[in-house]
Design a protein around this motif. Structure first.
Motif: not given
Lengths: 485, 628
Positions: A282-285, A287-292, A414-417
């Motif tokens: 969850v943290v990973s998802a 982190t990338m979303t917030v950063g982006n 999917v979130i990563g993509l």
């Protein structure tokens, strides 16, 4: 291995200390200011450290009564960190931001922070882990605030200290809980103790959960993962650009080394009942979303890259939640690739800041006609950061996603993509400014041959590793060694 | 050692491309020589591959490296007899055409770009024939398509050239789509795209029946759609005549000798699959119908390059008849001889154009025999070869194909093929009589600087004329036991004699096809030795032929216009502008909003940062305590 017997295997670290001291002495003794002698001394120190490390080899050894471990995993990170530091030194020489009078301490501090990172990658005892983390943090605070004439820089350092102190305090609390429960600081022993306790039911899970969460605060702060990331945009923006580049690559790499050691050597047995890997997913998802998403509206390229580096931390973390060696291998490969493309992008920011005097996207307008080589290189770095084939970033993402999909964590993939698509938007904004928009200034910019050669050192791997990544694959496999047991 | 040979062979045109592409501006006249050298080196290496010992007995394999670590998707190459023949054709004919281009393009300011593209083309073509799996073949396949597009539209300031480039590209996409689907089918069925593995599994019948019993039929037909596009067969041949907008040496290299034969190579390479699926008969029928159809269109064309283009389409049809009836070696044999004589004829046509200030209309030529003697004689050799004049190269390969068609029980295909052979001889000699004999109809202004081409152009002509004369007899003498058949035996396997144990006597076939060829020449002589072609066709059949059966117009009305209409109203106005743009804008709006609010979270107040961290920790703990 006893303390005295360990010393021969500790030479690389000793070399760094010696050179840090030598630089300070040299700086005191040298008459003229503004020379680059200190920088070159620093480079020499790094090269000697790496060479001695290679000569000593990476046979598994436990040093200093189990405080530090010498293995291929530590070796891998030492080399990555050294490359990043060397690049930072070369960037600093070329950056016009830094005050020439204080450059001596600056390079000594860079070597000191490198020493701390070496230790972060090789510590196997909670006490040593904490000490190495603090060494890195304290030196980083100074480096972030090195532009004494710039209020922004001082503010960055102040925020960094405040946030860092609280995170490390929280982590220390977690460490003490863990020590209280297991009676040892050696993470290998902790691992077996925790396994034993869980299997006998002789444990209060909340206490383990608390300690792991608190320790995560310290690690999460180093790799800038949500919700411990808030310091990084301000610090990245305020710090001198070479330090921003350094923090976004070396600090992150060291943080991941620490994370992998702690969570894979220490807490793996606790995953069955605590399920920290899901928490990290969850943290990973996030982190990338917030950063982006935060990078989307940025006009300042440095700040944009700062946010993008947060999201790359999220990507990297994807490999760490899988509990498989493929996942860890993906992290190591991605780190190497990220090293080249991200440092390359920051180097372009330095060059443009020097020549154009601007860090905003507007300053990049019409760059292709003013400095075609720089513009094309920047486009390569940005497209690689997005993950477009056939560039290196594609290879990194491919391996990462393949590992995630293999573990059937489809939602994370999917979130990563989706995040990659979002990232494309803000990276391309810079490319668009460089190639499609025109600027009022049209005179062409000139750069020193040294700068262009340095630029090529980052461009070539970014191009090459996308079509030929087999050596990386083998290297990362070998580097993981016995870590996964 | 052998692996290094393959690397050197491949990398040399790539380096040529890079040199000319990056530094062409400063190279001036040297660029052509660099490009030629970059093709000469692979030719020399290929010549060594003729000896099986160099290939390590039969087949040389070289896995350069793994790209994506997935089984069978490797950057792997191999060289066997079939590849060697293709290599020799590509680099041999290619080298001569490069040399010729030095003269032909000497006045063009974009020649560095031209030679860069040409080298890139050779590189892609080498990948196509060297790859040891369908993916590598596809990479080369797309690469040559790209170069073809770039070179057709080389003079991009001419609208007709860019239109022709686009047409070639779009029509080829249809074929490539089929090829891709065929590849997917193979991968789904076999789990690999490596030739060795696919063919091995197919022969032992151990593969996933993704389409039931017809899996191989589906796969081979889809692959063949790719070949139909690339090799300009019915119904996708329409791009090739228009492709003549490119520089003439390009037409010789890409649109006659090499790229367009990629489909034939692919079918021959996949011979095991086509044999098992029994889909060769489809290939042969498409081939023979294309051969006839294109030959009839060549009868009424007045543009010298278009005549040759239709002739190429027609001859490609022959090759497909060969590989379709199972005579793979004969198909490849014709591919080779055709590369020589058709390459030669295109270059001579270029020589004529060069002399006549780029005139293409045959009605404005005539009587050039005495003015351009070398051009005339070399063209005559090419025309005799294609017409199947006894003992010249085309005679041997064409005869083998017709003979095999008969022997495999396809008498009708044989008949149509024979008729086409007559038409071929006729239209080729119509061209000769109209262009080189009779009265000169050249504009007086052009005539004043009429000149034979410089040595750099006519020497390649002579060097191509020699194999056009004799190569057929050298490698084709002896039918089943000829050199080319022995050479290719290991790769293309058996010739399928449906029901027949052995070949019938070839001599009667040779006599029949000689008579047909000579008859075509004589009829052409009888009609055209003094008469000029009428400018406006009067009788309806002639009109139909001159307008190419209105196929372009039919495609335009039946396919292009409806698709345009639907695209414009349904897909653009409604789907794109209305729905998709709306959704995209909405998404962008939402994401930008979220981005903005996240940015606002980043207040710069350090206390707020710490609070957010504490809240985060509490959420973690809360989740584990209360929700799980």
């Amino acid at each position: 291995m006893t303390n005295i017997a360990s010393i021969p295997y500790f030479i690389p670290e000793i070399v760094l200390v010696v050179f840090a001291v030598v630089i300070i002495l040299y700086d005191l003794g040298s008459k003229k200011t503004g020379g680059n002698g200190a920088a070159y001394l620093g480079l020499v120190g790094l090269v000697i450290a790496v060479i001695t490390a290679l000569v000593i080899g990476s046979e598994d050894r436990s040093l200093f009564l189990g405080m530090v471990r010498l293995d291929s995993f530590a070796m891998f990170f030492k080399i990555i960190i050294s490359v990043a530091t060397a690049a930072t030194i070369l960037f600093s020489v070329r950056s016009s931001e830094l005050d020439p009078e204080t450059k001596g301490e600056y390079y000594a501090l860079l070597l000191a922070v490198t020493l701390g990172m070496y230790l972060m990658a090789s510590s196997t005892h909670l006490l040593m882990i904490y000490l190495s983390l603090e060494t890195v943090s304290l030196t980083s605070y100074i480096l972030a605030g090195f532009l004494t004439h710039s209020p922004r820089s001082s503010e960055a350092a102040f925020k960094y200290i405040t946030f860092g102190a609280i995170s490390s305090g929280t982590m220390l609390f977690g460490i003490s809980l863990l020590f209280g429960m297991t009676g040892t600081g050696d993470i290998m022993l902790i691992s077996s103790k925790l396994g034993e306790m869980f299997s006998q039911g002789d444990v209060y899970p909340l206490a383990v959960l608390l300690s792991i969460t608190f320790i995560l605060a310290g690690v999460g702060y180093k790799i800038a993962s949500v919700p411990f990331h808030m310091w990084s945009p301000d610090v990245y923006e305020g710090a001198p650009i070479p330090i921003t580049a350094f923090l976004s690559v070396a600090s992150k790499a060291a943080g991941f080394a620490l994370f992998i050691r702690l969570f894979y050597s220490g807490f793996k047995s606790a995953d069955a009942s605590i399920d920290w890997s899901m928490m990290l997913a969850v943290v990973s998802a996030l982190t990338m979303t917030v950063g982006n998403l935060a990078a989307l509206p940025q006009q300042n390229v440095k700040r944009l890259l700062a946010y993008s580096s947060i999201s790359h931390g999220g990507f990297l973390l994807m490999g760490g939640v899988l509990l498989t060696s493929e996942g860890l291998q993906a992290i190591l490969i991605y780190l190497i690739i990220y090293l080249f493309m991200n440092l390359g992008a920051f180097f372009v920011v330095i060059l443009i800041a020097n020549e154009v005097g601007s860090e905003t996207i507007d300053g990049y307008r019409g760059l292709v006609s003013r400095a075609p080589l720089i513009a094309v290189s920047m486009a390569i770095f940005l497209f690689s950061l997005t993950g477009l084939p056939p560039l290196a970033g594609f290879a990194g993402k491919w391996i990462l996603f393949a590992a995630v999909i293999k573990e059937k964590l489809y939602w994370l993939a999917v979130i990563g993509l989706l995040n990659s698509v979002v990232a494309l938007y803000y990276y391309v904004r810079i490319v668009k400014a460089m190639f499609l928009e025109s600027s009022d200034d049209t005179e062409s910019l000139s750069f020193s041959p040294g700068s262009l050669v340095l630029l090529l050192i980052f461009v070539v791997p970014t191009l090459l590793l996308g079509i030929y990544w087999n050596p990386l694959y083998e290297l990362s496999r070998a580097s993981l060694g016995k870590l996964m047991g | 050692m052998s692996k290094d040979l393959i690397t050197l062979l491949l990398i040399s045109p790539l380096i040529g491309f890079l040199i000319n592409g990056l530094f062409g501006k400063w190279l001036k006249n040297v660029s052509g020589w660099i490009a030629s050298l970059a093709v000469l080196i692979p030719f020399i290496i290929s010549a060594f591959f003729v000896f099986p010992a160099v290939r390590g007995g039969g087949e040389l394999k070289a896995m350069l490296y793994e790209w994506i670590p997935i089984e069978s998707l490797n950057i792997g190459f191999h060289v066997d007899a079939l590849t060697t023949v293709m290599l020799l054709v590509i680099t041999g004919v290619g080298f001569l055409i490069h040399i010729y281009s030095i003269g032909y393009m000497s006045h063009d300011s974009g020649r560095a770009r031209y030679f860069a593209y040409l080298n890139l083309f050779v590189f892609a073509m080498l990948i196509l024939v060297l790859g040891n799996n369908y993916l590598m073949m596809f990479i080369g396949w797309e690469g040559v398509g790209l170069c073809s597009y770039l070179l057709i539209g080389f003079w991009f300031d001419r609208k007709s050239a860019t239109d022709a480039g686009k047409k070639a590209f779009i029509v080829n996409r249809i074929g490539d789509f089929g090829f891709l689907l065929g590849m997917f089918t193979l991968f789904a069925a076999f789990g690999t795209l490596n030739f060795d593995q696919v063919f091995g599994l197919a022969e032992t019948n151990t593969y996933e029946q993704v389409f039931g019993a017809s899996t191989l039929i589906v796969a081979t037909l889809l692959l063949f759609i790719g070949a139909v596009g690339k090799s300009a067969q019915i119904p996708l041949y329409v791009w090739l005549p228009d492709a003549m907008e490119g520089p003439t040496p390009v037409s010789a290299l890409i649109h006659a000798a090499t790229m367009v034969t990629a489909g034939v190579y692919m079918v021959a390479r996949s011979s095991i699959l086509f044999n098992l699926a029994h889909t060769g008969v489809v290939v042969a029928w498409i081939g023979v119908l294309t051969a006839l159809f294109a030959a009839t269109m060549a009868l009424a064309a007045n543009d010298i390059k278009r005549v040759l283009a239709y002739s190429t389409v027609s001859q490609l049809g022959y090759m497909f008849v060969g590989v379709g009836v199972g005579a793979y070696a004969s198909g490849i044999f014709h591919l080779m001889t055709h590369a020589f004589f058709k390459g030669l004829m295109f270059l001579t046509a270029g020589s004529v154009m060069h002399a006549l200030s780029d005139e293409l209309d045959m009605r404005k030529m005539g009587g050039l025999r005495s003015k351009l003697p070398i051009t005339y004689w070399t063209f005559l050799i090419g025309a005799l070869a294609i017409a199947g004049f006894p003992l010249l190269s085309g005679f041997w390969s064409k005869d083998e194909i017709l003979h095999n068609a008969w022997d495999s029980g396809h008498q009708i295909i044989f008949g149509i093929g024979l008729l086409t052979a007559f038409l071929t001889a006729f239209y080729m000699f119509r061209l000769i009589f109209v262009v080189f004999h009779g009265e000169s109809r050249v504009d007086s202004e052009v005539e004043s600087h009429l000149h034979e081409s410089p040595p750099v152009m006519w020497i390649p002509l002579v060097l191509l004329a020699i194999p056009s004369l004799i190569i057929g007899a050298i490698v084709g003498w002896g039918g089943e036991h000829s050199a080319i058949h022995n050479f290719l035996k290991g790769v293309t396997g058996f010739v399928a004699h449906h029901g027949k144990a052995e070949h019938s006597n070839p001599v009667p076939f040779m006599i029949i096809s000689s008579i047909v060829g000579i008859a075509g020449i004589l009829v052409a002589w009888f009609i055209y030795r003094s008469k000029t072609p009428v400018s406006e066709p009067t009788n309806p059949l002639h009109k139909l032929l001159a307008n190419k059966y209105y196929v372009d117009e039919i495609y335009n009305a039946v396919i292009v216009q409806p698709i345009r209409g639907v695209s414009h109203y349904l897909f653009w106005k409604i789907m794109d502008v209305g729905i998709i743009d709306g959704l995209v804008n909405l998404t962008a709006f939402i994401i930008r909003g979220i981005g903005g609010s996240i940015r606002r979270l980043q207040t710069g107040v350090v206390q707020a940062y710490v609070v957010s961290m504490v809240i985060g920790i509490i959420i973690f703990l809360g989740y584990y305590l209360f929700i799980r």
